[in-house]
Scaffold this motif. Structure first.
Motif, mmCIF file in Angstrom:
data_model
loop_
_atom_site.group_PDB
_atom_site.id
_atom_site.type_symbol
_atom_site.label_atom_id
_atom_site.label_comp_id
_atom_site.label_asym_id
_atom_site.label_seq_id
_atom_site.Cartn_x
_atom_site.Cartn_y
_atom_site.Cartn_z
ATOM 1 N N THR A 191 0.852 -1.189 0.000
ATOM 2 C CA THR A 191 0.000 0.000 0.000
ATOM 3 C C THR A 191 0.887 1.239 0.000
ATOM 4 O O THR A 191 1.856 1.293 0.768
ATOM 5 N N PRO A 192 0.593 2.223 -0.829
ATOM 6 C CA PRO A 192 1.423 3.437 -0.829
ATOM 7 C C PRO A 192 1.193 4.271 0.429
ATOM 8 O O PRO A 192 0.157 4.179 1.090
ATOM 9 N N LEU A 193 2.177 5.084 0.745
ATOM 10 C CA LEU A 193 2.091 5.963 1.909
ATOM 11 C C LEU A 193 1.226 7.175 1.603
ATOM 12 O O LEU A 193 1.140 7.632 0.463
ATOM 13 N N TRP A 194 0.589 7.714 2.647
ATOM 14 C CA TRP A 194 -0.055 9.014 2.532
ATOM 15 C C TRP A 194 1.028 10.088 2.467
ATOM 16 O O TRP A 194 2.185 9.844 2.836
ATOM 17 N N ASP A 195 0.641 11.271 2.018
ATOM 18 C CA ASP A 195 1.623 12.344 1.860
ATOM 19 C C ASP A 195 2.350 12.652 3.160
ATOM 20 O O ASP A 195 3.575 12.834 3.172
ATOM 21 N N HIS A 196 1.607 12.715 4.276
ATOM 22 C CA HIS A 196 2.267 13.079 5.540
ATOM 23 C C HIS A 196 3.180 11.959 6.022
ATOM 24 O O HIS A 196 4.200 12.218 6.674
ATOM 25 N N GLN A 197 2.848 10.703 5.700
ATOM 26 C CA GLN A 197 3.736 9.601 6.064
ATOM 27 C C GLN A 197 5.015 9.638 5.241
ATOM 28 O O GLN A 197 6.104 9.350 5.750
ATOM 29 N N ARG A 198 4.886 10.012 3.964
ATOM 30 C CA ARG A 198 6.073 10.186 3.107
ATOM 31 C C ARG A 198 6.974 11.275 3.678
ATOM 32 O O ARG A 198 8.196 11.117 3.745
ATOM 33 N N GLU A 199 6.369 12.387 4.096
ATOM 34 C CA GLU A 199 7.152 13.493 4.647
ATOM 35 C C GLU A 199 7.886 13.058 5.909
ATOM 36 O O GLU A 199 9.051 13.419 6.130
ATOM 37 N N ALA A 200 7.199 12.278 6.761
ATOM 38 C CA ALA A 200 7.819 11.816 8.008
ATOM 39 C C ALA A 200 8.985 10.874 7.710
ATOM 40 O O ALA A 200 10.079 11.006 8.293
ATOM 41 N N LEU A 201 8.765 9.917 6.805
ATOM 42 C CA LEU A 201 9.832 8.974 6.462
ATOM 43 C C LEU A 201 10.992 9.694 5.775
ATOM 44 O O LEU A 201 12.170 9.399 6.028
ATOM 45 N N ASP A 202 10.660 10.673 4.944
ATOM 46 C CA ASP A 202 11.675 11.432 4.220
ATOM 47 C C ASP A 202 12.501 12.292 5.178
ATOM 48 O O ASP A 202 13.636 12.652 4.873
ATOM 49 N N GLY A 203 11.926 12.626 6.341
ATOM 50 C CA GLY A 203 12.684 13.365 7.343
ATOM 51 C C GLY A 203 13.531 12.467 8.215
ATOM 52 O O GLY A 203 14.589 12.866 8.703
ATOM 53 N N TRP A 204 13.067 11.237 8.404
ATOM 54 C CA TRP A 204 13.770 10.285 9.277
ATOM 55 C C TRP A 204 14.993 9.677 8.597
ATOM 56 O O TRP A 204 16.055 9.516 9.212
ATOM 57 N N LEU A 205 14.880 9.347 7.313
ATOM 58 C CA LEU A 205 15.961 8.637 6.616
ATOM 59 C C LEU A 205 17.268 9.439 6.575
ATOM 60 O O LEU A 205 18.322 8.906 6.936
ATOM 61 N N PRO A 206 17.260 10.708 6.162
ATOM 62 C CA PRO A 206 18.538 11.440 6.092
ATOM 63 C C PRO A 206 19.052 11.877 7.467
ATOM 64 O O PRO A 206 20.155 12.410 7.564
ATOM 65 N N HIS A 207 18.262 11.658 8.504
ATOM 66 C CA HIS A 207 18.672 12.040 9.852
ATOM 67 C C HIS A 207 19.324 10.854 10.569
ATOM 68 O O HIS A 207 19.211 10.714 11.790
ATOM 69 N N GLY A 208 19.967 10.013 9.801
ATOM 70 C CA GLY A 208 20.615 8.852 10.390
ATOM 71 C C GLY A 208 19.646 7.777 10.831
ATOM 72 O O GLY A 208 19.984 6.917 11.647
ATOM 73 N N CYS A 209 18.409 7.827 10.318
ATOM 74 C CA CYS A 209 17.370 6.849 10.690
ATOM 75 C C CYS A 209 17.210 6.793 12.209
ATOM 76 O O CYS A 209 17.109 5.712 12.810
ATOM 77 N N ARG A 210 17.184 7.970 12.811
ATOM 78 C CA ARG A 210 17.042 8.031 14.267
ATOM 79 C C ARG A 210 16.297 9.306 14.637
ATOM 80 O O ARG A 210 16.765 10.412 14.343
ATOM 81 N N GLY A 211 15.130 9.156 15.246
ATOM 82 C CA GLY A 211 14.356 10.324 15.631
ATOM 83 C C GLY A 211 12.951 9.934 16.026
ATOM 84 O O GLY A 211 12.570 8.761 15.983
ATOM 85 N N SER A 212 12.170 10.939 16.434
ATOM 86 C CA SER A 212 10.793 10.694 16.860
ATOM 87 C C SER A 212 9.824 11.412 15.929
ATOM 88 O O SER A 212 10.161 12.428 15.317
ATOM 89 N N VAL A 213 8.629 10.856 15.854
ATOM 90 C CA VAL A 213 7.555 11.421 15.044
ATOM 91 C C VAL A 213 6.316 11.526 15.919
ATOM 92 O O VAL A 213 5.916 10.550 16.556
ATOM 93 N N ASP A 214 5.737 12.713 15.975
ATOM 94 C CA ASP A 214 4.545 12.958 16.798
ATOM 95 C C ASP A 214 3.355 13.096 15.858
ATOM 96 O O ASP A 214 3.183 14.120 15.207
#
Length: 333
Positions: free
Chosen positions: A20-43
């Motif tokens: 299933t494809p991601l929603w836009d906001h899920q894409r944005e969250a994943l796109d922020g997590w990946l270049p950040h060393g795959c380490r962080g929190s999402v609220d």
């Protein structure tokens, strides 16, 4: 016959691949997590797809995202196919973990033969193991001494302040995705101190604007109980008893107990007292206390056996059903 090629195909089919494809906001969250060393929190607000985002992280690392989202794949992350991965999903209740298992099998296209099993806390695949654990299980596990490739913390706010768990995060130095729908500033600072920054926020209002969370109005209608006379009578007796014994219950010399053992401030504490050994003995000597004890126990039993007025519910439904979809929520024991 299952030869090497067929076996390899079966192992390949059990890789976590998003269907299933991601929603836009899920894409944005994943796109922020990946270049950040795959380490962080999402609220992210409830019902906006936190679990789905966690599944996407697993798929990205050890399988494949949906074709619509392959452009998010981080070329810097290369899964070592010669080794076996270790993934840990943490949630505060087994009920939530059971939901994770169902979503894992469904959205990552896991074949029935390889599906996660009810009641099991670890699922084994050719590509690695995934552990579905409560915080307590993680704290007691020897796994902390091994290499963990990915940790997904679900509903992080529920256990972040628990004794020992905050310091445990210091030992989890690899890829980590902390998910929450209620991450307050105290929790956020706790995560920040452990190099887990808040990378993305998606509020309830954001979800409504995006059409992910429906906008609705609530009319709250209080309904009387059917045959509530008995409840009113027992409640009155309980109230009288609470006032009578507000300073504690007088204990006769024949009963070996301190006055403090028979003190209470609410009905819950009163229920414990009247059911105690001392309380049962006192009922033999004090008729007033015996009547109070009977009322305390009868009130709970009465509450379990009464129902909301069906006529109120019927009228409410009939008034609304031609104009709206109608949901009736009843609190009943």
């Amino acid at each position: 016959r299952e030869d090497g090629a067929t076996s390899g195909l079966l192992n390949r089919s059990a890789e976590p691949r998003m269907v299933t494809p991601l929603w836009d906001h899920q894409r944005e969250a994943l796109d922020g997590w990946l270049p950040h060393g795959c380490r962080g929190s999402v609220d992210m607000a409830p019902a906006t797809g936190k679990t789905f985002l966690g599944l996407a992280a697993v798929a990205h690392h050890f399988g494949a995202l949906h074709p619509d989202d392959r452009d998010l794949a981080d070329s810097r992350y290369q899964y070592d196919e010669d080794g076996r991965a270790t993934v840990v999903v943490v949630a505060h209740r087994d009920l939530i973990l059971d939901q994770w298992k169902r979503e894992f099998d469904t959205h990552l296209n896991i074949p029935e033969k390889s599906a996660t099993q009810p009641g099991e806390h670890t699922s084994e695949f050719e590509w690695g193991n995934i552990h579905f654990w409560t915080p307590g299980r993680l704290q007691n596990a020897d796994l902390r001494d091994e290499d963990i490739d990915l940790v997904v913390l679900d509903e992080t706010h529920h256990y972040l302040g628990s004794s020992g768990f905050g310091s445990l995060l210091d030992e989890l130095g690899g890829d980590l995705l902390a998910l929450s729908g209620s991450l307050d500033e105290t929790n956020a600072r706790t995560l920040e101190r452990r190099d887990i920054s808040r990378l993305y926020e998606f509020t309830l209002r954001d979800g409504q604007r995006a059409g992910v969370v429906p906008q609705c109005d609530w009319d709250i209608v209080f309904t009387p109980y059917e045959s509530q006379t008995q409840l009113a009578e027992t409640t009155a007796k309980c109230r009288d008893g609470m006032e009578r014994y507000a300073d504690g219950v007088t204990v006769p010399d024949s009963i070996d107990a301190e006055r403090s053992e028979l003190s209470f401030e609410n009905l819950s504490e009163a229920r414990s007292v009247v059911q105690s050994t001392v309380g049962r003995e006192l009922k033999e000597y004090d008729s007033d206390f015996r009547e109070f004890a009977s009322a305390v126990k009868a009130r709970q039993l009465t509450k379990y056996n009464i129902s909301p007025s069906i006529s109120t519910v019927t009228h409410l439904v009939l008034d609304q059903i031609d104009r709206h979809k109608c949901v009736v929520l009843l609190e009943t024991k």
